[in-house]
Design a protein around this motif. Sequence first.
Motif, short mmCIF file in Angstrom:
data_model
loop_
_atom_site.label_atom_id
_atom_site.label_comp_id
_atom_site.label_asym_id
_atom_site.label_seq_id
_atom_site.Cartn_x
_atom_site.Cartn_y
_atom_site.Cartn_z
N LYS A 1 47.72 46.24 21.61
CA LYS A 1 47.67 47.65 20.63
C LYS A 1 45.82 47.64 20.20
CE LYS A 1 52.15 48.32 20.50
NZ LYS A 1 52.45 48.62 21.38
N ARG A 2 45.12 47.24 20.99
CA ARG A 2 43.83 47.29 21.10
C ARG A 2 43.16 47.39 22.61
NH1 ARG A 2 41.57 42.63 21.95
NH2 ARG A 2 42.93 40.63 21.86
N SER A 3 41.73 47.58 22.34
CA SER A 3 40.97 47.63 23.51
C SER A 3 40.60 45.92 23.67
CB SER A 3 39.52 48.43 23.31
OG SER A 3 39.97 49.79 23.29
N PRO A 4 40.50 45.55 24.89
CA PRO A 4 39.90 44.22 25.29
C PRO A 4 38.62 44.08 24.54
CG PRO A 4 39.68 45.41 27.10
CD PRO A 4 40.44 46.37 26.10
N ASN A 5 38.18 42.67 23.99
CA ASN A 5 36.99 42.26 23.38
C ASN A 5 36.19 41.85 24.41
OD1 ASN A 5 37.56 39.70 23.76
ND2 ASN A 5 38.63 39.71 21.79
N GLU A 6 34.75 41.30 24.12
CA GLU A 6 34.04 40.97 25.09
C GLU A 6 34.37 39.71 25.73
OE1 GLU A 6 30.43 41.68 27.24
OE2 GLU A 6 31.24 43.11 25.87
N THR A 7 34.78 38.86 24.95
CA THR A 7 35.52 37.51 25.64
C THR A 7 36.66 37.54 26.74
OG1 THR A 7 34.77 36.30 23.45
CG2 THR A 7 36.45 35.40 24.90
N GLU A 8 37.33 38.78 26.12
CA GLU A 8 38.46 38.94 27.31
C GLU A 8 37.95 39.68 28.50
OE1 GLU A 8 42.01 39.42 23.77
OE2 GLU A 8 40.67 41.15 24.20
N PHE A 9 37.19 40.37 28.45
CA PHE A 9 36.35 41.21 29.52
C PHE A 9 35.72 40.02 30.47
CE2 PHE A 9 32.67 43.16 31.66
CZ PHE A 9 33.72 44.22 32.58
N ASN A 10 34.90 39.13 29.92
CA ASN A 10 34.20 38.26 30.61
C ASN A 10 35.36 37.23 31.20
OD1 ASN A 10 31.51 38.96 29.92
ND2 ASN A 10 31.66 37.71 27.94
N GLU A 11 36.51 36.90 30.64
CA GLU A 11 37.53 36.32 31.34
C GLU A 11 37.99 36.98 32.56
OE1 GLU A 11 40.27 35.61 27.91
OE2 GLU A 11 39.06 33.83 27.39
N PHE A 12 38.18 38.37 32.33
CA PHE A 12 38.86 39.17 33.64
C PHE A 12 37.79 39.30 34.71
CE2 PHE A 12 38.71 43.38 35.44
CZ PHE A 12 39.67 43.51 36.02
N ILE A 13 36.54 39.25 34.04
CA ILE A 13 35.44 39.05 35.35
C ILE A 13 35.61 37.80 36.23
CG2 ILE A 13 33.02 38.76 36.00
CD1 ILE A 13 33.93 41.59 35.12
N LYS A 14 35.92 36.61 35.36
CA LYS A 14 36.11 35.21 36.07
C LYS A 14 37.35 35.06 36.68
CE LYS A 14 33.68 32.54 32.67
NZ LYS A 14 33.64 31.70 31.56
N PHE A 15 38.44 35.93 36.29
CA PHE A 15 39.83 35.97 37.17
C PHE A 15 39.55 36.81 38.12
CE2 PHE A 15 43.32 38.71 37.90
CZ PHE A 15 44.54 37.90 38.02
N LEU A 16 38.83 38.02 38.30
CA LEU A 16 38.66 38.75 39.48
C LEU A 16 37.88 37.97 40.55
CD1 LEU A 16 37.15 42.32 38.59
CD2 LEU A 16 39.36 41.59 39.68
N LYS A 17 36.65 37.05 40.15
CA LYS A 17 36.13 36.43 41.04
C LYS A 17 36.81 35.33 41.76
CE LYS A 17 31.37 36.78 39.14
NZ LYS A 17 30.34 36.10 38.48
N ASN A 18 37.82 34.59 40.92
CA ASN A 18 38.70 33.84 41.35
C ASN A 18 39.56 34.26 42.34
OD1 ASN A 18 37.37 31.39 40.06
ND2 ASN A 18 39.06 31.71 38.18
N GLN A 19 40.37 35.30 42.09
CA GLN A 19 41.21 36.09 42.92
C GLN A 19 40.72 36.67 44.53
OE1 GLN A 19 44.47 35.99 42.22
NE2 GLN A 19 44.16 34.70 40.84
#
Length: 80
Positions: free
Chosen positions: A60-78
Amino acid sequence: MENEIIKILEKKIHEIKTENPKINTIIREFDNLDSTPLSTGIVIGRLFNSFYYQHRRILKRSPNETEFNEFIKFLKNQLD
């Protein structure tokens, strides 16, 4: 990132892989563009959309900066 969101993103990656005929159709329609960057862009766009939408739906909120950075790492790994 929340484990539930990671699981959803992993499911989305599987969907993208199994829906390649649709993505390939899009790529063929834009044959004047380089197909590798185009398909990568489509995959990243779909995953980013899912990442953002799931945060809004589950948390029920937008992702924060930390979560966005984790998403970037997830993308790189995948995508490696």
